[in-house]
Write a protein that holds these residues in place. Structure first.
Motif, PDB file in Angstrom:
ATOM      1  N   ALA A 186      -2.916   2.941   5.759  1.00 37.07           N
ATOM      2  CA  ALA A 186      -1.656   2.965   6.512  1.00 37.07           C
ATOM      3  C   ALA A 186      -1.206   1.554   6.876  1.00 37.07           C
ATOM      4  CB  ALA A 186      -1.827   3.812   7.767  1.00 37.07           C
ATOM      5  N   ALA A 187      -2.130   0.706   7.294  1.00 38.21           N
ATOM      6  CA  ALA A 187      -1.789  -0.677   7.641  1.00 38.21           C
ATOM      7  C   ALA A 187      -1.316  -1.437   6.406  1.00 38.21           C
ATOM      8  CB  ALA A 187      -2.994  -1.377   8.266  1.00 38.21           C
ATOM      9  N   LEU A 188      -1.978  -1.224   5.284  1.00 38.93           N
ATOM     10  CA  LEU A 188      -1.574  -1.902   4.055  1.00 38.93           C
ATOM     11  C   LEU A 188      -0.178  -1.458   3.619  1.00 38.93           C
ATOM     12  CD1 LEU A 188      -2.253  -3.805   1.745  1.00 38.93           C
ATOM     13  CD2 LEU A 188      -3.334  -1.875   0.589  1.00 38.93           C
ATOM     14  N   LEU A 189       0.092  -0.161   3.697  1.00 39.64           N
ATOM     15  CA  LEU A 189       1.422   0.328   3.333  1.00 39.64           C
ATOM     16  C   LEU A 189       2.506  -0.240   4.242  1.00 39.64           C
ATOM     17  CD1 LEU A 189       0.673   4.053   2.507  1.00 39.64           C
ATOM     18  CD2 LEU A 189       1.365   2.260   0.918  1.00 39.64           C
ATOM     19  N   GLU A 190       2.209  -0.343   5.527  1.00 47.91           N
ATOM     20  CA  GLU A 190       3.194  -0.914   6.456  1.00 47.91           C
ATOM     21  C   GLU A 190       3.417  -2.395   6.170  1.00 47.91           C
ATOM     22  OE1 GLU A 190       4.046  -1.194  11.227  1.00 47.91           O
ATOM     23  OE2 GLU A 190       2.514   0.193  10.506  1.00 47.91           O
ATOM     24  N   LEU A 191       2.362  -3.100   5.824  1.00 51.97           N
ATOM     25  CA  LEU A 191       2.487  -4.517   5.491  1.00 51.97           C
ATOM     26  C   LEU A 191       3.310  -4.700   4.215  1.00 51.97           C
ATOM     27  CD1 LEU A 191       1.707  -7.440   6.060  1.00 51.97           C
ATOM     28  CD2 LEU A 191      -0.343  -7.052   4.693  1.00 51.97           C
ATOM     29  N   VAL A 192       3.073  -3.863   3.222  1.00 52.30           N
ATOM     30  CA  VAL A 192       3.854  -3.929   1.985  1.00 52.30           C
ATOM     31  C   VAL A 192       5.326  -3.636   2.274  1.00 52.30           C
ATOM     32  CG1 VAL A 192       4.231  -2.779  -0.236  1.00 52.30           C
ATOM     33  CG2 VAL A 192       1.922  -3.430   0.455  1.00 52.30           C
ATOM     34  N   VAL A 231       5.398 -12.483   5.027  1.00 51.51           N
ATOM     35  CA  VAL A 231       5.263 -11.847   6.335  1.00 51.51           C
ATOM     36  C   VAL A 231       4.431 -12.786   7.201  1.00 51.51           C
ATOM     37  CG1 VAL A 231       4.314  -9.859   7.558  1.00 51.51           C
ATOM     38  CG2 VAL A 231       5.389  -9.542   5.351  1.00 51.51           C
ATOM     39  N   GLY A 232       4.966 -13.147   8.371  1.00 49.25           N
ATOM     40  CA  GLY A 232       4.297 -14.102   9.242  1.00 49.25           C
ATOM     41  C   GLY A 232       3.122 -13.503   9.997  1.00 49.25           C
ATOM     42  N   LEU A 233       2.319 -14.371  10.556  1.00 52.26           N
ATOM     43  CA  LEU A 233       1.127 -13.953  11.301  1.00 52.26           C
ATOM     44  C   LEU A 233       1.458 -13.036  12.480  1.00 52.26           C
ATOM     45  CD1 LEU A 233      -1.917 -14.150  11.509  1.00 52.26           C
ATOM     46  CD2 LEU A 233      -1.632 -16.206  12.885  1.00 52.26           C
ATOM     47  N   PRO A 234       2.511 -13.291  13.263  1.00 49.06           N
ATOM     48  CA  PRO A 234       2.823 -12.363  14.361  1.00 49.06           C
ATOM     49  C   PRO A 234       3.083 -10.936  13.877  1.00 49.06           C
ATOM     50  CG  PRO A 234       4.031 -14.403  14.659  1.00 49.06           C
ATOM     51  CD  PRO A 234       3.388 -14.466  13.301  1.00 49.06           C
ATOM     52  N   THR A 235       3.754 -10.798  12.731  1.00 47.87           N
ATOM     53  CA  THR A 235       4.008  -9.461  12.180  1.00 47.87           C
ATOM     54  C   THR A 235       2.710  -8.822  11.721  1.00 47.87           C
ATOM     55  OG1 THR A 235       6.172 -10.231  11.439  1.00 47.87           O
ATOM     56  CG2 THR A 235       5.382  -8.179  10.503  1.00 47.87           C
ATOM     57  N   TRP A 236       1.838  -9.602  11.094  1.00 47.78           N
ATOM     58  CA  TRP A 236       0.517  -9.099  10.691  1.00 47.78           C
ATOM     59  C   TRP A 236      -0.220  -8.563  11.916  1.00 47.78           C
ATOM     60  CZ3 TRP A 236      -2.819  -9.247   6.323  1.00 47.78           C
ATOM     61  CH2 TRP A 236      -2.237  -9.727   5.148  1.00 47.78           C
ATOM     62  N   MET A 237      -0.205  -9.335  12.981  1.00 51.15           N
ATOM     63  CA  MET A 237      -0.945  -8.944  14.193  1.00 51.15           C
ATOM     64  C   MET A 237      -0.361  -7.670  14.801  1.00 51.15           C
ATOM     65  SD  MET A 237      -3.435 -10.924  14.288  1.00 51.15           S
ATOM     66  CE  MET A 237      -4.097 -10.344  15.828  1.00 51.15           C
ATOM     67  N   GLN A 238       0.949  -7.527  14.800  1.00 53.03           N
ATOM     68  CA  GLN A 238       1.570  -6.305  15.329  1.00 53.03           C
ATOM     69  C   GLN A 238       1.148  -5.084  14.513  1.00 53.03           C
ATOM     70  OE1 GLN A 238       5.744  -7.066  15.184  1.00 53.03           O
ATOM     71  NE2 GLN A 238       5.720  -8.440  16.964  1.00 53.03           N
ATOM     72  N   ILE A 239       1.149  -5.230  13.207  1.00 54.17           N
ATOM     73  CA  ILE A 239       0.752  -4.116  12.333  1.00 54.17           C
ATOM     74  C   ILE A 239      -0.711  -3.768  12.569  1.00 54.17           C
ATOM     75  CG2 ILE A 239       0.353  -3.458   9.924  1.00 54.17           C
ATOM     76  CD1 ILE A 239       2.891  -5.119   9.244  1.00 54.17           C
ATOM     77  N   LEU A 240      -1.564  -4.757  12.607  1.00 51.51           N
ATOM     78  CA  LEU A 240      -2.996  -4.491  12.817  1.00 51.51           C
ATOM     79  C   LEU A 240      -3.269  -3.894  14.190  1.00 51.51           C
ATOM     80  CD1 LEU A 240      -4.607  -7.608  11.133  1.00 51.51           C
ATOM     81  CD2 LEU A 240      -4.497  -5.272  10.258  1.00 51.51           C
ATOM     82  N   ASP A 241      -2.560  -4.358  15.205  1.00 53.08           N
ATOM     83  CA  ASP A 241      -2.744  -3.802  16.552  1.00 53.08           C
ATOM     84  C   ASP A 241      -2.311  -2.342  16.635  1.00 53.08           C
ATOM     85  OD1 ASP A 241      -3.896  -6.040  17.638  1.00 53.08           O
ATOM     86  OD2 ASP A 241      -2.024  -6.830  18.460  1.00 53.08           O
ATOM     87  N   ARG A 242      -1.285  -1.984  15.871  1.00 47.99           N
ATOM     88  CA  ARG A 242      -0.844  -0.582  15.861  1.00 47.99           C
ATOM     89  C   ARG A 242      -1.895   0.329  15.232  1.00 47.99           C
ATOM     90  NH1 ARG A 242       4.386  -2.492  15.131  1.00 47.99           N
ATOM     91  NH2 ARG A 242       4.236  -2.548  12.867  1.00 47.99           N
ATOM     92  N   HIS A 243      -2.532  -0.137  14.161  1.00 49.61           N
ATOM     93  CA  HIS A 243      -3.483   0.713  13.439  1.00 49.61           C
ATOM     94  C   HIS A 243      -4.917   0.552  13.922  1.00 49.61           C
ATOM     95  CE1 HIS A 243      -0.548   2.207  10.622  1.00 49.61           C
ATOM     96  NE2 HIS A 243      -0.024   0.996  10.614  1.00 49.61           N
TER      97      HIS A 243
END
Length: 67
Positions: free
Chosen positions: A33-39, A50-62
């Motif tokens: 799910a995290a990978l799909l959201e990142l893609v 995709v910047g680091l803040p966006t990566w962190m938001q996605i990872l924090d959600r999952h």
């Protein structure tokens, strides 16, 4: 009847496989799910990475941090 094997050693083979599939699916689901959201985030704006803040938001959600 005795079954040789690991954690599901006493389960018949059909139930052992169902237990294994359920466990693997439960472990893999957040990563997928995290990978799909990142893609999707990358596809939304293909002119930049995709910047680091966006990566962190996605990872924090999952993968929420333990309290």
């Amino acid at each position: 009847m005795r079954y040789a094997g690991g954690a599901g050693a006493r389960l018949p083979p059909s139930k052992r496989w169902r237990t294994c599939r359920w466990t693997v699916g439960r472990l893999v689901a957040p990563f997928a799910a995290a990978l799909l959201e990142l893609v999707q985030a990358q596809a939304d704006d293909t002119s930049r990475f995709v910047g680091l803040p966006t990566w962190m938001q996605i990872l924090d959600r999952h993968f929420p941090r333990p309290q």
